[in-house]
Write a protein that holds these residues in place. Structure first.
Motif: not given
Length: 446
Positions: A182-199
């Motif tokens: 709603p704020e005009g930004r872009f949120e990545i699909q959950p399926a793609i986000r779950k492929m990556v582990t950040f540390a």
């Protein structure tokens, strides 16, 4: 800005920052260094920057100082599919070659984005994988993304970006993988986000390859626009550790400006025009066309029978050490066999159950891994690395409440330890470094 610090002090601070963070600031960049020091000092509530700078020269940075300095001294400038030629080569040449390497073996790919900044690179890798490998669902895929800067990781785990992160990216590509907020930004699909582990990981200070931080047995490492921050011995150390983190035949991809025949002498160049790609191991010779028949050699004596791997492990006095070595080489089935032998010798050693859990996690067997880690904690509820690993697994299973409990337990235990103490079964990770890693995981969306 007008300098308020003497050149001699800036030189000493530069040496300390390079030794502890790996960030190289030659004299021509001392203005940037001083600006970062002032910003970090303001954030930490420090009024006298000169006194603090002198303290930095004399003492080791604590986790809060590391976070503040990393936030003000590192650059978060990146975007999706940066250097299109690299991602074209990834989809059309690099990934097909890795898939071919795995033919007839376990369908497993481990990829590491080292210095991932705010996440655009590892998410671009995930999208390329989805497009390049039709049967990706049949593969065990790990994408690890690490950075020194916890703020970058916080943004990366959120997965929400502005239009500037998509410069040069067609709208159709953006809209295929993101939803507009709603704020005009872009949120990545959950399926793609779950492929990556950040540390959180410091390429200069932290220990790798290591099972504890999942930096072992990589098939492909992206380390682009990162090595330019290092110099001298630090640079050689990082490249050597990246080499050790790859499986035999694994690839390292750097930026074209970082390519160096001398620096990457332990690698073989992987010939892709315009791409700075290196391969661990001997170069792969091109296939010959219509080869000439070879003469039949004289018969050789029968070689001695090769000892089976299982028999070799059985003769070893330390099966747990065998398991770690095998896992670091990516030989996970053999590593699990060695770990089971250690458990058969003594099932009451919490470290053996922890090791089994970490190996099972890398084999994409989360429920078995969780059970093994819970057994480790039943035997030793003060086992920090088991709490940490279990929290990581719970987070990957979208069990955020249980993950938070595990991380809180780890935090509570760490607070009573000296920051410089090395944690048992961590392969060299200190209390201070694990404390720096925890916040990015605790804030990660489920």
């Amino acid at each position: 800005m007008t300098s308020s610090l003497e050149a001699e002090l800036l030189a000493a601070v530069s040496e300390s920052i390079e030794a502890q963070l790996g960030l190289h600031y030659p004299p021509e960049r001392w203005a940037d260094l001083e600006r970062g020091l002032h910003g970090a000092a303001a954030e930490l509530g420090i009024e006298c920057v000169e006194k603090w700078a002198r303290d930095l020269v004399l003492a080791k940075l604590d986790p809060r100082q590391v976070d503040a300095l990393a936030g003000h001294l590192t650059i978060g400038e990146t975007y999706f599919f940066r250097d299109p030629a690299v991602f074209e080569a990834l989809a059309l040449q690099i990934l097909p070659a890795l898939v071919e390497d795995r033919r007839g073996r376990a369908k497993r790919l481990r990829i590491w984005s080292a210095g991932c900044c705010t996440g655009e690179e590892p998410y671009s890798i995930a999208m390329a994988l989805r497009q390049a490998i039709p049967d990706l669902a049949d593969w065990q895929v790990t994408i690890l993304a690490t950075d020194l800067n916890p703020r970058f990781l916080h943004k990366a785990t959120a997965g929400v970006y502005g239009q500037w992160s998509f410069r040069g990216v067609p709208d159709a590509t953006r809209d295929a993988w993101f939803r507009r907020t709603p704020e005009g930004r872009f949120e990545i699909q959950p399926a793609i986000r779950k492929m990556v582990t950040f540390a959180c990981l410091n390429l200069v200070e932290d220990v790798y390859p290591a099972l504890a931080n999942h930096t072992n047995a990589m098939d492909l490492i992206f380390c682009r626009n990162v090595l330019m921050y290092f110099s001298g011995e630090q640079l050689r150390k990082v490249v050597a550790n990246l080499h050790r983190s790859l499986v035999e035949g694994g690839r390292l991809l750097v930026s074209a400006t970082e390519a160096s025949r001398e620096l990457f002498g332990a690698f073989s160049p992987a010939e892709i025009p315009g791409i700075a790609l290196y391969r661990k191991g001997a170069p792969v010779p091109p296939p010959k066309i219509a080869p000439e028949p070879l003469p039949v050699p004289a018969p050789l004596p029968e070689p001695a029978p090769r000892q089976p791997v299982a028999a070799g492990l059985a003769a070893s006095p330390d099966h747990a050490a065998d398991a770690r070595c095998l896992a670091n080489e990516g030989r996970l089935d053999e590593a699990l066999t060695a770990c089971d032998r250690a458990l058969a010798a003594d099932r009451l050693v919490a470290a053996h159950h922890y090791l089994r859990g970490v190996i099972l996690q890398e084999q994409s067997a989360p429920e078995e891994a969780i059970a093994a880690l819970q057994r480790a904690l039943y035997l030793d509820d003060g086992f920090v690395m088991a709490h940490f690993a279990l929290g990581h697994l719970m987070l990957r299973q979208s069990r955020s409440r249980e993950a938070a409990r595990c991380f809180a337990n780890a935090h509570s235990l760490l607070r009573s330890c000296a920051p410089e103490a090395v944690l048992p079964e961590s392969e060299g990770i200190t209390v201070g470094r694990l404390l720096a890693m925890l916040p990015s995981l605790e804030e990660a969306p489920a």
